[in-house]
Design a protein around this motif. Structure first.
Motif: not given
Length: 211
Positions: A1-23
């Motif tokens: 991931v360009e702005w994070i670096g290498d991560i384990p292959k089986h980890w995933k990326m999610y937008r916060l809005k797809d994981l949590v509710s807010y306000n």
């Protein structure tokens, strides 16, 4: 991931809005003026020491920004000058309200552990992303709707728990060492002041053998 670096292959990326509710919850303007609650403002939150809870205040005497309803384990992120890392987890208390200067994050997916979420949004790479999406010079700020579009790295839940347990344990040891060094420095300062006072008042004489 360009702005994070290498991560384990089986980890995933999610937008916060797809994981949590807010306000999700807000105190209405017709709230009972005598309703009392614990109020959290930005100055009460430290990313290391946690959240300081003060005495209860009534709705009628509270600031106009005291409107966000929070629950235990909610993660709150300052949307103003986020680089100061006023980010924390709401303690186990009822009747807690925080400032509208926070974005309140609450898990609604079961995919992310709230404690892991709190560490993720305190990480250097996440805060850097918030800063790069903020506007303003003296008081850079970000809209909550923009903040929750930022992505976070999400391992499987069992790995999240192991990671959090490790970080908690390491932080406890580190904080203990910091407190020890702070106490040591305080004692050294006291000794220096006492020594200076003794010399300038003549209580302690400086001889050639001491130089």
């Amino acid at each position: 991931v360009e702005w994070i670096g290498d991560i384990p292959k089986h980890w995933k990326m999610y937008r916060l809005k797809d994981l949590v509710s807010y306000n999700q919850e807000t105190l209405p303007e017709n709230t009972d003026p005598d309703y009392e609650f614990y109020y959290i403002e930005i100055g009460d939150v430290d990313h290391i020491e946690g959240i300081s809870i003060n005495e209860k205040v009534s709705f009628s005497s509270s600031p106009s920004r005291a409107r966000r309803v929070v629950k235990p384990a909610d993660v709150i992120v300052s949307t103003v000058r986020t680089y100061l890392r006023a980010i924390g987890v709401v303690p186990e208390l009822d009747d807690v309200i925080c400032s509208t200067g926070f974005c309140v994050l609450r898990d609604n997916s079961g995919v992310i552990d709230q404690r892991f979420l709190s560490y993720s949004v305190r990480s250097e790479w996440f805060v850097s992303e918030v800063i790069s999406n903020s506007y303003g010079v003296s008081y850079p700020a970000i809209n909550s709707s923009t903040l929750v579009r930022i992505s976070v790295v999400v391992p499987p839940i069992n790995e999240q728990i192991k990671i959090v347990d490790f970080v908690d344990s390491t932080m406890k040891e580190t904080n203990a060492q910091i407190h020890f060094e702070e106490k040591r420095m305080s004692l050294l300062k006291e000794y220096r002041q006492s020594l200076t006072s003794s010399v300038v008042t003549g209580k302690l004489r400086i001889t050639e053998e001491m130089l």
